[in-house]
Design a protein around this motif. Structure first.
Motif, PDB file in Angstrom:
ATOM      1  N   HIS A   1      -1.560 -28.353  13.472  1.00 23.96           N
ATOM      2  CA  HIS A   1      -0.714 -27.356  13.214  1.00 23.96           C
ATOM      3  C   HIS A   1       0.171 -27.409  12.166  1.00 23.96           C
ATOM      4  O   HIS A   1      -0.037 -28.218  11.303  1.00 23.96           O
ATOM      5  CB  HIS A   1       0.357 -27.251  14.588  1.00 23.96           C
ATOM      6  CG  HIS A   1       1.117 -28.473  15.021  1.00 23.96           C
ATOM      7  ND1 HIS A   1       2.319 -28.737  13.801  1.00 23.96           N
ATOM      8  CD2 HIS A   1       1.123 -29.720  15.576  1.00 23.96           C
ATOM      9  CE1 HIS A   1       2.850 -30.101  14.317  1.00 23.96           C
ATOM     10  NE2 HIS A   1       2.038 -30.584  15.188  1.00 23.96           N
TER      11      HIS A   1
ATOM     12  N   TRP B   1      -0.959 -23.176  20.221  1.00 26.52           N
ATOM     13  CA  TRP B   1      -2.162 -23.071  20.357  1.00 26.52           C
ATOM     14  C   TRP B   1      -2.557 -22.438  21.752  1.00 26.52           C
ATOM     15  O   TRP B   1      -3.741 -22.218  21.985  1.00 26.52           O
ATOM     16  CB  TRP B   1      -2.959 -24.276  20.374  1.00 26.52           C
ATOM     17  CG  TRP B   1      -3.134 -24.866  18.824  1.00 26.52           C
ATOM     18  CD1 TRP B   1      -2.632 -26.303  18.664  1.00 26.52           C
ATOM     19  CD2 TRP B   1      -3.214 -24.584  17.383  1.00 26.52           C
ATOM     20  NE1 TRP B   1      -2.540 -26.663  17.304  1.00 26.52           N
ATOM     21  CE2 TRP B   1      -3.091 -25.436  16.525  1.00 26.52           C
ATOM     22  CE3 TRP B   1      -3.699 -23.413  16.968  1.00 26.52           C
ATOM     23  CZ2 TRP B   1      -3.415 -25.304  15.144  1.00 26.52           C
ATOM     24  CZ3 TRP B   1      -4.133 -23.214  15.863  1.00 26.52           C
ATOM     25  CH2 TRP B   1      -3.885 -24.183  14.861  1.00 26.52           C
TER      26      TRP B   1
ATOM     27  N   TYR C   1      -3.626 -16.863  14.412  1.00 24.67           N
ATOM     28  CA  TYR C   1      -4.204 -17.420  15.652  1.00 24.67           C
ATOM     29  C   TYR C   1      -3.563 -17.070  16.891  1.00 24.67           C
ATOM     30  O   TYR C   1      -3.972 -16.831  17.901  1.00 24.67           O
ATOM     31  CB  TYR C   1      -4.232 -19.160  15.662  1.00 24.67           C
ATOM     32  CG  TYR C   1      -2.680 -19.517  15.542  1.00 24.67           C
ATOM     33  CD1 TYR C   1      -2.057 -19.880  16.637  1.00 24.67           C
ATOM     34  CD2 TYR C   1      -2.017 -19.743  14.307  1.00 24.67           C
ATOM     35  CE1 TYR C   1      -0.643 -20.533  16.284  1.00 24.67           C
ATOM     36  CE2 TYR C   1      -0.856 -20.283  14.178  1.00 24.67           C
ATOM     37  CZ  TYR C   1      -0.166 -20.530  15.163  1.00 24.67           C
ATOM     38  OH  TYR C   1       1.102 -21.128  14.875  1.00 24.67           O
TER      39      TYR C   1
END
Length: 393
Positions: free
Chosen positions: A81, A90, A330
């Motif tokens: 990360h 995540w 993401y």
């Protein structure tokens, strides 16, 4: 364990009084961080194993592992990360990315629930401490080769790891990586979105301190401070309760400073790396394929991806720009992000099948020498002006 204060000890009384005052002012603890993370990761449906991996000097790396019990085991994926973050962020990727291969995600040393040691204030030594911690973690986990994915600061550290341990990296995936371009000379345009004056003023005010000092200085107002500066996270995690999300981010960043101190040592001016990775990326072994994924609205300049491709003419470099996404691609475009990462992992599987040593399989050779061509995702959302991150990178 309860601490018994000796009778008549004014010094002890003063010390514990200060600790109680600090606790009342900055309401966080390792336990509260653990509980906040558990609430956030409850949104992940795949079973995972929680590990505390011991490394040297009494330090440890907090890790989650999602194993796939298959006869034909694929190359595992390791996720790193960015600054001020942790494995919990995540949450929108773990299920998809662990569906076909074993996945490891860990809190970078000095962040999240990993130990928070003292880092060197020398940029080279601080970088080495980060890289050493990843290698020691790999040894303890018994991994031989893996796909290494890093976002932002995690991308910088992943590239630094690949420089020192290329034999361990089956594929390097860099997500909007920080720390690649050189700082331009005064008066020369950088190619990056212009940072608003109020943010530059804020950076100037906190420059003598660690980057997350404001979160701790705000004490009980810290959580609302994060919500004020990062309201965009609500939209990125639409399926997650706001209170759970911001609680986790607050407790990640209100702990004792460690990794953020190291990050400050790595930087100069407003976020430029002292030793830019673009000046070293060509030193990574040619056989290591690199995939770079950027958000089209990010404050990170995606031109560095094309420069990497140009610098590594004899290697596989694939660059993607996801339309409509910012720095946290993401979370903003998770489906497209997950697809691109799984696509890159498929390349790794083919490399492993070929057992290529010193040369690339034919399908990669063709890509490595193809014309200088930009690849964008097929999303057609309008590109709004980029946002600038001030609490998390």
């Amino acid at each position: 364990m309860a601490v018994v204060q000796p009778a008549g000890s004014e010094a002890a009384s003063g010390m514990f009084g200060w600790m109680r005052s600090w606790w009342n002012w900055c309401p966080t603890s390792e336990l509260l961080l653990k509980q906040a993370e558990e609430r956030l990761i409850s949104y992940v449906h795949t079973a995972y194993e929680d590990k505390i991996v011991s490394i040297s000097k009494g330090n440890f790396i907090r890790t989650i592992c999602m194993k796939q019990d298959t006869e034909n085991e694929k190359t595992p994926l390791v996720m790193v990360h960015g600054f001020g973050s942790g494995v919990g962020l995540w949450v929108k990727n773990l299920d998809a990315l662990s569906s076909q291969r074993t996945l490891f995600a860990f809190d970078v040393l000095g962040f999240g629930r990993s130990s928070r040691p003292k880092f060197s204030n020398n940029a080279t030594n601080a970088e080495r401490q980060f890289v050493d911690s990843i290698e020691e973690w790999r040894e303890e986990m018994g991994l031989n080769k893996f796909v290494l994915l890093g976002h932002s600061l995690g991308g910088y550290l992943s590239a630094a790891y690949a420089l020192r341990y290329p034999q361990r990296v089956q594929h390097l995936i860099l997500i909007d990586p920080w720390g690649f371009p050189e700082r331009p000379p005064p008066g020369q345009a950088s190619g990056r979105p212009r940072v608003p004056m109020w943010i530059r003023a804020l950076v100037f005010l906190v420059q003598p301190f660690n980057p997350l000092a404001l979160v701790r200085a705000a004490g009980p107002w810290g959580p609302s401070l994060i919500q004020k500066f990062r309201p965009d996270f609500k939209n990125r995690f639409k399926d997650v309760d706001d209170a759970i999300l911001y609680d986790y981010i607050y407790h990640c960043n209100a702990q004792a400073p460690s990794g953020e101190t190291a990050f400050r040592s790595l930087t100069e001016s407003v976020g430029w790396a002292k030793y830019p990775m673009l000046m070293r990326i060509h030193e990574i072994e040619e056989r290591v394929p690199i995939t770079m994924i950027y958000g089209s609205r990010s404050w990170i300049d995606n031109e560095t991806g094309w420069k990497v491709k140009d610098l590594r003419k004899d290697s596989f470099v694939d660059v993607h720009v996801v339309k409509g996404a910012g720095h946290h691609v993401y979370t903003e475009r998770p489906d497209e992000f997950n697809r691109l990462v799984m696509q890159a992992c498929d390349v790794s599987d083919k490399l492993a099948e070929e057992d290529a040593v010193g040369e690339l399989p034919q399908f990669l050779e063709d890509d490595a020498v193809r014309p200088f061509q930009r690849t964008e995702s097929t999303l057609t959302m309008r590109d709004d002006p980029p946002r600038v991150s001030v609490v998390l990178d």
